[in-house]
Motif scaffolding. Sequence first.
Motif, short mmCIF file in Angstrom:
data_model
loop_
_atom_site.label_atom_id
_atom_site.label_comp_id
_atom_site.label_asym_id
_atom_site.label_seq_id
_atom_site.Cartn_x
_atom_site.Cartn_y
_atom_site.Cartn_z
N GLY A 57 1.33 15.22 11.40
CA GLY A 57 0.87 15.35 9.60
C GLY A 57 -0.27 14.17 9.45
N GLY A 58 -0.79 13.34 10.39
CA GLY A 58 -1.48 12.22 10.22
C GLY A 58 -2.86 12.46 9.72
N THR A 59 -3.45 12.34 8.63
CA THR A 59 -4.68 12.40 8.39
C THR A 59 -5.22 11.04 7.65
OG1 THR A 59 -4.68 13.00 5.71
CG2 THR A 59 -4.16 14.76 7.77
N MET A 60 -6.75 11.24 7.36
CA MET A 60 -7.26 10.15 6.74
C MET A 60 -7.14 9.86 5.29
SD MET A 60 -11.19 11.34 6.05
CE MET A 60 -11.72 12.83 5.22
N ASN A 61 -6.01 11.14 4.69
CA ASN A 61 -5.66 11.00 3.11
C ASN A 61 -4.32 10.34 3.30
OD1 ASN A 61 -8.06 11.56 2.19
ND2 ASN A 61 -7.73 13.83 2.56
N ASN A 62 -3.63 9.95 4.45
CA ASN A 62 -2.54 9.47 4.31
C ASN A 62 -2.32 8.33 3.34
OD1 ASN A 62 -1.16 6.71 5.74
ND2 ASN A 62 0.24 8.56 6.28
N LYS A 63 -1.19 7.97 2.78
CA LYS A 63 -1.30 7.18 1.64
C LYS A 63 -1.56 5.55 2.21
CE LYS A 63 1.66 8.73 -2.04
NZ LYS A 63 2.91 8.54 -2.73
N VAL A 64 -1.14 5.26 3.32
CA VAL A 64 -1.15 4.00 3.86
C VAL A 64 -2.80 3.59 4.09
CG1 VAL A 64 -0.68 2.33 5.76
CG2 VAL A 64 1.19 3.65 4.66
N VAL A 65 -3.38 4.64 4.76
CA VAL A 65 -4.76 4.86 5.11
C VAL A 65 -5.37 4.71 3.83
CG1 VAL A 65 -6.46 5.93 6.25
CG2 VAL A 65 -4.31 6.14 7.37
N TYR A 66 -5.05 5.28 3.02
CA TYR A 66 -6.02 5.43 1.63
C TYR A 66 -6.09 4.18 1.10
CZ TYR A 66 -7.34 6.99 -3.11
OH TYR A 66 -7.90 7.32 -4.11
N ASN A 67 -4.75 3.48 1.08
CA ASN A 67 -4.65 2.26 0.27
C ASN A 67 -5.36 1.25 1.03
OD1 ASN A 67 -2.94 2.43 -2.30
ND2 ASN A 67 -1.58 3.57 -1.05
N LEU A 68 -5.39 1.06 2.46
CA LEU A 68 -6.02 0.12 3.22
C LEU A 68 -7.48 0.43 2.97
CD1 LEU A 68 -4.00 0.52 6.54
CD2 LEU A 68 -4.29 -1.51 5.14
N HIS A 69 -7.91 1.45 3.02
CA HIS A 69 -9.49 1.84 2.73
C HIS A 69 -9.95 1.26 1.40
CE1 HIS A 69 -13.07 4.58 2.99
NE2 HIS A 69 -12.94 4.27 1.58
N TYR A 70 -9.23 1.25 0.35
CA TYR A 70 -9.53 0.76 -0.71
C TYR A 70 -9.20 -0.68 -1.05
CZ TYR A 70 -11.08 4.73 -3.36
OH TYR A 70 -11.90 5.99 -3.60
N ALA A 71 -8.12 -1.12 -0.26
CA ALA A 71 -8.32 -2.67 -0.29
C ALA A 71 -9.35 -3.45 0.27
CB ALA A 71 -6.86 -3.01 0.47
N PHE A 72 -9.85 -3.01 1.61
CA PHE A 72 -11.03 -3.18 2.07
C PHE A 72 -12.08 -3.16 1.20
CE2 PHE A 72 -8.80 -3.46 6.01
CZ PHE A 72 -9.17 -4.72 6.63
N TYR A 73 -12.47 -2.23 0.48
CA TYR A 73 -13.56 -1.85 -0.25
C TYR A 73 -13.34 -2.96 -1.63
CZ TYR A 73 -16.95 0.07 -3.40
OH TYR A 73 -18.16 0.29 -4.48
N ASN A 74 -12.33 -3.07 -2.05
CA ASN A 74 -11.96 -4.18 -3.08
C ASN A 74 -12.51 -5.73 -2.78
OD1 ASN A 74 -11.71 -2.16 -4.81
ND2 ASN A 74 -9.35 -2.12 -4.65
N MET A 75 -12.39 -5.86 -1.36
CA MET A 75 -12.90 -7.03 -0.96
C MET A 75 -14.30 -7.12 -0.39
SD MET A 75 -9.42 -8.21 1.27
CE MET A 75 -8.90 -6.59 1.88
N GLY A 76 -14.87 -6.39 -0.86
CA GLY A 76 -16.40 -6.43 -0.55
C GLY A 76 -16.93 -5.90 0.80
N PHE A 77 -15.70 -5.01 1.39
CA PHE A 77 -16.20 -4.42 2.80
C PHE A 77 -16.89 -2.95 2.27
CE2 PHE A 77 -13.36 -7.47 4.26
CZ PHE A 77 -13.49 -7.31 5.78
N THR A 78 -17.92 -2.47 3.26
CA THR A 78 -18.27 -1.18 3.44
C THR A 78 -17.24 -0.65 4.25
OG1 THR A 78 -20.75 -1.57 3.11
CG2 THR A 78 -19.95 0.17 4.32
N VAL A 79 -16.68 0.46 3.67
CA VAL A 79 -15.35 1.07 4.65
C VAL A 79 -15.79 2.27 4.80
CG1 VAL A 79 -12.84 1.06 4.68
CG2 VAL A 79 -14.17 -0.28 3.03
N LEU A 80 -15.27 2.85 6.28
CA LEU A 80 -15.24 4.34 6.64
C LEU A 80 -13.85 4.50 7.03
CD1 LEU A 80 -16.68 7.09 7.59
CD2 LEU A 80 -17.15 5.65 9.79
#
Length: 217
Positions: A38-61
Amino acid sequence: MPEVIFPGPEGRLEGRYHPQKERDAPIAIVLHPHPQFGGTMNNKVVYNLHYAFYNMGFTVLRFNFRGVGRSQGEYDQGVGELSDAASALDYLQSMNSNSKHCWVAGFSFGAWIGMQLLMRRPEITGFISVAPPANMYDFSFLAPCPSSGLIINGTADRVAPPADTTNLVNKLHEQKGITITHTEIEGADHFFQDPHMDPMINNVSDYVKRRLTENSR
């Protein structure tokens, strides 16, 4: 959050791409847990990591491995998934050629793939490994581990037992020239269900911010 489709080894891969305005912003890719569980890019941990990096000024994929969501192909025991991750990093780098920092973050199966990507790509300057399943996969390829990073797990993880994670960290600690930071979130399970998600993400953010100011490998 723009949806993106980019070429992978077995056809199209589906992702979410979040650019910064700054041309030389650091870049990060985030890798999701096991496709067959059931792992996808919308997994909660993945989603939260994505935004954590974005909020620190990273361009994220972040993106879906082959056979997940709208990504083409089918599950390939981790071999093809590593190629998918390399294609995702190629795509991210092609859009951000001025970036000076490149990070990879992965959760569970994604952490295992991320560590393998680290071995192949010397330009990766830091990594985040969330709940790496050291009991299920062989991490002995990390010899030597090429860059410093954070390994973070929960003390109540039944999927990837903390003792195996600690053994992995101890092996990595013996290597010179890099620093492996190991943080355990008290009481957290494999998925960092509330109230453990925020402390985990805060630990990741604090670590990455510190590394960015140090400019060290």
